[in-house]
Write a protein that holds these residues in place. Structure first.
Motif, PDB file in Angstrom:
ATOM      1  N   LYS A 226     -13.803  19.691 -12.770  1.00 22.21           N
ATOM      2  CA  LYS A 226     -14.764  19.813 -11.683  1.00 22.21           C
ATOM      3  C   LYS A 226     -16.190  19.788 -12.245  1.00 22.21           C
ATOM      4  O   LYS A 226     -16.508  20.528 -13.178  1.00 22.21           O
ATOM      5  N   VAL A 227     -17.021  18.934 -11.676  1.00 26.99           N
ATOM      6  CA  VAL A 227     -18.405  18.799 -12.132  1.00 26.99           C
ATOM      7  C   VAL A 227     -19.341  18.824 -10.927  1.00 26.99           C
ATOM      8  O   VAL A 227     -19.084  18.156  -9.920  1.00 26.99           O
ATOM      9  N   THR A 228     -20.400  19.604 -11.031  1.00 28.23           N
ATOM     10  CA  THR A 228     -21.474  19.566 -10.033  1.00 28.23           C
ATOM     11  C   THR A 228     -22.643  18.798 -10.648  1.00 28.23           C
ATOM     12  O   THR A 228     -23.135  19.165 -11.716  1.00 28.23           O
ATOM     13  N   LEU A 229     -23.046  17.739  -9.973  1.00 25.74           N
ATOM     14  CA  LEU A 229     -24.035  16.819 -10.518  1.00 25.74           C
ATOM     15  C   LEU A 229     -25.274  16.803  -9.630  1.00 25.74           C
ATOM     16  O   LEU A 229     -25.212  16.406  -8.468  1.00 25.74           O
ATOM     17  N   ASN A 230     -26.400  17.254 -10.169  1.00 24.48           N
ATOM     18  CA  ASN A 230     -27.674  17.170  -9.457  1.00 24.48           C
ATOM     19  C   ASN A 230     -28.325  15.831  -9.754  1.00 24.48           C
ATOM     20  O   ASN A 230     -28.442  15.426 -10.918  1.00 24.48           O
ATOM     21  N   VAL A 231     -28.755  15.124  -8.722  1.00 25.07           N
ATOM     22  CA  VAL A 231     -29.310  13.783  -8.882  1.00 25.07           C
ATOM     23  C   VAL A 231     -30.595  13.646  -8.078  1.00 25.07           C
ATOM     24  O   VAL A 231     -30.821  14.378  -7.111  1.00 25.07           O
ATOM     25  N   VAL A 232     -31.429  12.684  -8.464  1.00 24.57           N
ATOM     26  CA  VAL A 232     -32.619  12.414  -7.676  1.00 24.57           C
ATOM     27  C   VAL A 232     -32.210  11.761  -6.364  1.00 24.57           C
ATOM     28  O   VAL A 232     -31.258  11.002  -6.294  1.00 24.57           O
ATOM     29  N   GLY A 233     -32.947  12.108  -5.319  1.00 27.40           N
ATOM     30  CA  GLY A 233     -32.648  11.541  -4.010  1.00 27.40           C
ATOM     31  C   GLY A 233     -33.773  10.651  -3.535  1.00 27.40           C
ATOM     32  O   GLY A 233     -34.123   9.666  -4.184  1.00 27.40           O
ATOM     33  N   LEU A 234     -34.393  11.012  -2.431  1.00 25.96           N
ATOM     34  CA  LEU A 234     -35.427  10.196  -1.811  1.00 25.96           C
ATOM     35  C   LEU A 234     -36.820  10.727  -2.141  1.00 25.96           C
ATOM     36  O   LEU A 234     -36.973  11.828  -2.676  1.00 25.96           O
ATOM     37  N   LEU A 235     -37.821   9.928  -1.815  1.00 30.36           N
ATOM     38  CA  LEU A 235     -39.188  10.400  -1.929  1.00 30.36           C
ATOM     39  C   LEU A 235     -39.416  11.543  -0.950  1.00 30.36           C
ATOM     40  O   LEU A 235     -38.873  11.531   0.156  1.00 30.36           O
ATOM     41  N   PRO A 236     -40.192  12.543  -1.323  1.00 28.73           N
ATOM     42  CA  PRO A 236     -40.523  13.596  -0.355  1.00 28.73           C
ATOM     43  C   PRO A 236     -41.129  12.988   0.901  1.00 28.73           C
ATOM     44  O   PRO A 236     -41.949  12.077   0.841  1.00 28.73           O
ATOM     45  N   GLY A 237     -40.685  13.475   2.045  1.00 27.93           N
ATOM     46  CA  GLY A 237     -41.204  12.958   3.304  1.00 27.93           C
ATOM     47  C   GLY A 237     -40.439  11.779   3.864  1.00 27.93           C
ATOM     48  O   GLY A 237     -40.848  11.198   4.878  1.00 27.93           O
ATOM     49  N   ALA A 238     -39.335  11.398   3.226  1.00 25.90           N
ATOM     50  CA  ALA A 238     -38.538  10.278   3.725  1.00 25.90           C
ATOM     51  C   ALA A 238     -38.030  10.581   5.132  1.00 25.90           C
ATOM     52  O   ALA A 238     -37.757  11.729   5.486  1.00 25.90           O
ATOM     53  N   LYS A 239     -37.879   9.547   5.932  1.00 23.08           N
ATOM     54  CA  LYS A 239     -37.487   9.721   7.324  1.00 23.08           C
ATOM     55  C   LYS A 239     -36.047  10.221   7.438  1.00 23.08           C
ATOM     56  O   LYS A 239     -35.223  10.004   6.550  1.00 23.08           O
ATOM     57  N   PRO A 240     -35.711  10.878   8.555  1.00 28.82           N
ATOM     58  CA  PRO A 240     -34.358  11.416   8.738  1.00 28.82           C
ATOM     59  C   PRO A 240     -33.269  10.361   8.593  1.00 28.82           C
ATOM     60  O   PRO A 240     -32.186  10.650   8.082  1.00 28.82           O
ATOM     61  N   GLU A 241     -33.556   9.138   9.052  1.00 32.69           N
ATOM     62  CA  GLU A 241     -32.542   8.080   8.944  1.00 32.69           C
ATOM     63  C   GLU A 241     -32.191   7.798   7.479  1.00 32.69           C
ATOM     64  O   GLU A 241     -31.032   7.575   7.142  1.00 32.69           O
ATOM     65  N   ALA A 242     -33.199   7.798   6.615  1.00 31.97           N
ATOM     66  CA  ALA A 242     -32.951   7.574   5.192  1.00 31.97           C
ATOM     67  C   ALA A 242     -32.166   8.731   4.594  1.00 31.97           C
ATOM     68  O   ALA A 242     -31.270   8.536   3.761  1.00 31.97           O
ATOM     69  N   GLN A 243     -32.491   9.943   5.021  1.00 32.26           N
ATOM     70  CA  GLN A 243     -31.763  11.113   4.539  1.00 32.26           C
ATOM     71  C   GLN A 243     -30.297  11.067   4.967  1.00 32.26           C
ATOM     72  O   GLN A 243     -29.393  11.405   4.191  1.00 32.26           O
ATOM     73  N   GLN A 244     -30.078  10.625   6.195  1.00 28.82           N
ATOM     74  CA  GLN A 244     -28.705  10.515   6.693  1.00 28.82           C
ATOM     75  C   GLN A 244     -27.922   9.462   5.909  1.00 28.82           C
ATOM     76  O   GLN A 244     -26.738   9.641   5.607  1.00 28.82           O
ATOM     77  N   ALA A 245     -28.590   8.356   5.577  1.00 24.74           N
ATOM     78  CA  ALA A 245     -27.921   7.298   4.821  1.00 24.74           C
ATOM     79  C   ALA A 245     -27.516   7.799   3.442  1.00 24.74           C
ATOM     80  O   ALA A 245     -26.411   7.516   2.966  1.00 24.74           O
ATOM     81  N   LEU A 246     -28.402   8.534   2.785  1.00 27.02           N
ATOM     82  CA  LEU A 246     -28.075   9.068   1.473  1.00 27.02           C
ATOM     83  C   LEU A 246     -26.950  10.085   1.564  1.00 27.02           C
ATOM     84  O   LEU A 246     -26.045  10.110   0.716  1.00 27.02           O
ATOM     85  N   ALA A 247     -26.982  10.918   2.576  1.00 31.26           N
ATOM     86  CA  ALA A 247     -25.914  11.906   2.761  1.00 31.26           C
ATOM     87  C   ALA A 247     -24.567  11.224   2.947  1.00 31.26           C
ATOM     88  O   ALA A 247     -23.538  11.673   2.414  1.00 31.26           O
ATOM     89  N   GLN A 248     -24.556  10.113   3.692  1.00 32.42           N
ATOM     90  CA  GLN A 248     -23.319   9.375   3.886  1.00 32.42           C
ATOM     91  C   GLN A 248     -22.833   8.775   2.570  1.00 32.42           C
ATOM     92  O   GLN A 248     -21.629   8.774   2.274  1.00 32.42           O
ATOM     93  N   GLU A 249     -23.759   8.288   1.778  1.00 29.82           N
ATOM     94  CA  GLU A 249     -23.386   7.720   0.481  1.00 29.82           C
ATOM     95  C   GLU A 249     -22.782   8.785  -0.424  1.00 29.82           C
ATOM     96  O   GLU A 249     -21.794   8.537  -1.120  1.00 29.82           O
ATOM     97  N   VAL A 250     -23.368   9.969  -0.408  1.00 32.05           N
ATOM     98  CA  VAL A 250     -22.822  11.072  -1.206  1.00 32.05           C
ATOM     99  C   VAL A 250     -21.411  11.414  -0.750  1.00 32.05           C
ATOM    100  O   VAL A 250     -20.505  11.616  -1.564  1.00 32.05           O
ATOM    101  N   THR A 251     -21.209  11.457   0.562  1.00 36.97           N
ATOM    102  CA  THR A 251     -19.876  11.757   1.094  1.00 36.97           C
ATOM    103  C   THR A 251     -18.866  10.716   0.640  1.00 36.97           C
ATOM    104  O   THR A 251     -17.745  11.056   0.203  1.00 36.97           O
ATOM    105  N   ASP A 252     -19.221   9.456   0.729  1.00 33.45           N
ATOM    106  CA  ASP A 252     -18.314   8.380   0.317  1.00 33.45           C
ATOM    107  C   ASP A 252     -18.012   8.463  -1.170  1.00 33.45           C
ATOM    108  O   ASP A 252     -16.865   8.262  -1.592  1.00 33.45           O
ATOM    109  N   PHE A 253     -19.024   8.766  -1.965  1.00 37.87           N
ATOM    110  CA  PHE A 253     -18.812   8.893  -3.407  1.00 37.87           C
ATOM    111  C   PHE A 253     -17.865  10.042  -3.719  1.00 37.87           C
ATOM    112  O   PHE A 253     -16.963   9.916  -4.558  1.00 37.87           O
ATOM    113  N   GLN A 254     -18.064  11.162  -3.057  1.00 33.67           N
ATOM    114  CA  GLN A 254     -17.205  12.322  -3.314  1.00 33.67           C
ATOM    115  C   GLN A 254     -15.784  12.088  -2.846  1.00 33.67           C
ATOM    116  O   GLN A 254     -14.838  12.614  -3.446  1.00 33.67           O
ATOM    117  N   ASN A 255     -15.616  11.304  -1.803  1.00 32.74           N
ATOM    118  CA  ASN A 255     -14.253  10.949  -1.383  1.00 32.74           C
ATOM    119  C   ASN A 255     -13.556  10.118  -2.456  1.00 32.74           C
ATOM    120  O   ASN A 255     -12.348  10.239  -2.660  1.00 32.74           O
TER     121      ASN A 255
END
Length: 463
Positions: A45-74
């Protein structure tokens, strides 16, 4: 130097706001220390902290990244990914790295990798990179930025491989009586257009970054475009004729034409914000900046235009750069193995796998994000063109408004950023740009002479 991540992405504005707890969080939950293995046991088991979006990114971009993280973890149920807003900044990065407050996987501009490698501050990733089926297919001119003298890869080409372009506001062009489909092709035409925009719209016809290293970065762009260079080997040559010509050009725009508005203190994020708000007619930056303009600045796509930086002189060229993914040299073996899986999934797989390319584009479309922003190839030009074909039905950026750039850039000479003490060279030039834009009587020759001394001192200190 990529600030967007040009810068780069190029990306440079805004301090990191990550707490020191990231170091503890980024360690493997069941990590028994480094081992000789370059693969990750599926049971670990590994917990990996990674860079995400630029500060202030729009909610849609945040949602897209969250979905990508979910798919990766699956796909990798033993790896937990935590993303953190991130903007690389020259003035704070070294302290953040030394203090251990960066995520496990962080991003750096091409210019910084060699120094970090020489200082032993980032991890040797060669054995882990070799686990990827396409490890031998990288564009060698790109890969070399992250390689050490031993030939090993320490930082992996990730995104925003760019050439600097001239960005322009089509609406301001129209309001000034200019044809937005025929952008300037010479510096004299840029000057004429800038004055027309300033005179007829009241906005800055042309603007220039000037602080946090960005002034020196873009003055280097101006110098290369005229055939000059900032270094000759390890000898600083900031006071070359082409840099003097570029500064005189800015001085004329500012003081003779009054075509640069009233703000002469722009950094990367500040100039992007002003441009997206319709306050700037033209500026230079990485060709990939459109994505950030959409995500962070809500630009109207119809107003955006991109063309080539004017080139003059026999040795003229366009400054290029990009973003590398790296890990601290303190990262464990399990963290490195997990990180390469994330780097493959998040940054690279879309360029090598049709299904991944389409899936990534579909997620971006669903979250109202740009698909198809021009890039330079991390792999081969042919591979990049194949990627573009895979996503062609999903491209939603106004490529027809960028054609005077995209149709020429692959045939244009790309010039690397100064190879030694890059950030120090840029900072030395910042003060020169600021002086020229704020002091009508600025002595260009003396300013460059002083900056050259500072740059040489930094180059000598770097070894």
């Amino acid at each position: 130097m990529k600030y967007s991540r040009t810068a780069a992405a190029f990306a440079i504005a805004g301090a990191l706001a990550l707490s020191s707890t990231l170091v503890a969080c980024s360690s493997s939950d069941n990590d028994s220390g480094d081992s000789s293995s370059t693969t990750l046991d599926p049971k670990t088991k590994v917990t990996l902290n990674v860079v995400g979006l630029l500060p202030g990114a729009k909610p849609e971009a945040q949602q897209a990244l969250a979905q990508e993280v979910t798919d990766f973890q699956n796909e990798n149920p033993n790896i937990t990914v935590k993303t953190h807003d991130y903007e690389w900044k020259a003035t704070t990065f070294a302290a953040d790295l030394a203090g251990g407050t960066l995520p496990t996987v962080f991003e750096i501009p091409f210019t910084d990798a060699k120094t970090l490698i020489a200082n032993g501050q980032i991890a040797d990733m060669q054995g882990y990179l070799n686990q990827l089926s396409y490890a031998s297919n990288f564009n060698k001119n790109v890969l070399q930025y992250g390689q050490g003298q031993d030939g090993h890869t320490y930082a992996i080409p990730a995104k925003n491989v760019y050439a600097v372009g001239l960005h322009y506001n089509r609406d301001l062009f129209t309001q000034a009586g200019l044809d937005p489909n025929k952008p300037p092709t010479t510096w004299e035409e840029v000057r004429t257009a800038a004055k027309a925009i300033a005179d007829k719209t009241g906005q800055a016809g042309f603007a220039q970054m000037s602080k946090d290293g960005t002034g020196g970065w873009q003055l280097t762009v101006d110098t290369y475009a005229r055939g000059g260079r900032m270094l000759d080997g390890k000898k600083a040559t900031l006071d070359n004729a082409q840099t003097k010509a570029a500064l005189q050009y800015l001085k004329d725009l500012r003081w003779t034409d009054n075509a640069m508005g009233a703000n002469f203190d722009y950094d990367w994020s500040g100039i992007n914000q002003a441009f997206a708000a319709g306050k700037i007619g033209m500026y230079t930056s990485g060709q990939d900046i459109y994505t950030s303009l959409v995500q962070s600045n809500n630009i109207n796509p119809k107003s955006y235009g991109l063309t080539m930086v004017p080139l003059t002189g026999g040795d003229s060229g366009v400054l290029g750069g990009g973003t590398l993914a790296a890990l601290s040299s303190k990262a464990s073996s399990n963290e490195k193995a997990a990180a390469v899986k994330w780097i493959d999934y998040h940054y690279l797989r879309k360029y090598t796998n049709e299904a991944a390319a389409k899936k990534a584009a579909e997620i971006q479309i669903a979250s109202k994000q740009p698909v198809g922003t021009p890039e330079l190839p991390i792999f081969s030009q042919q591979q990049y063109q194949q990627y573009q074909e895979w996503i062609k039905p999903l491209i939603n950026v106004p490529l027809d408004q960028m054609s005077t750039f995209t149709s020429k850039v692959f045939d244009t000479k790309l010039v690397n950023e100064p190879a030694y003490a890059t950030q120090d060279v840029y900072k030395a030039l910042d003060t020169v740009v600021q002086a020229v834009l704020t002091d009508k009587n600025a002595n260009i020759d003396q300013l460059l002479k002083d900056a050259n001394v500072k740059a040489q001192r930094a180059i000598d200190a770097a070894g």
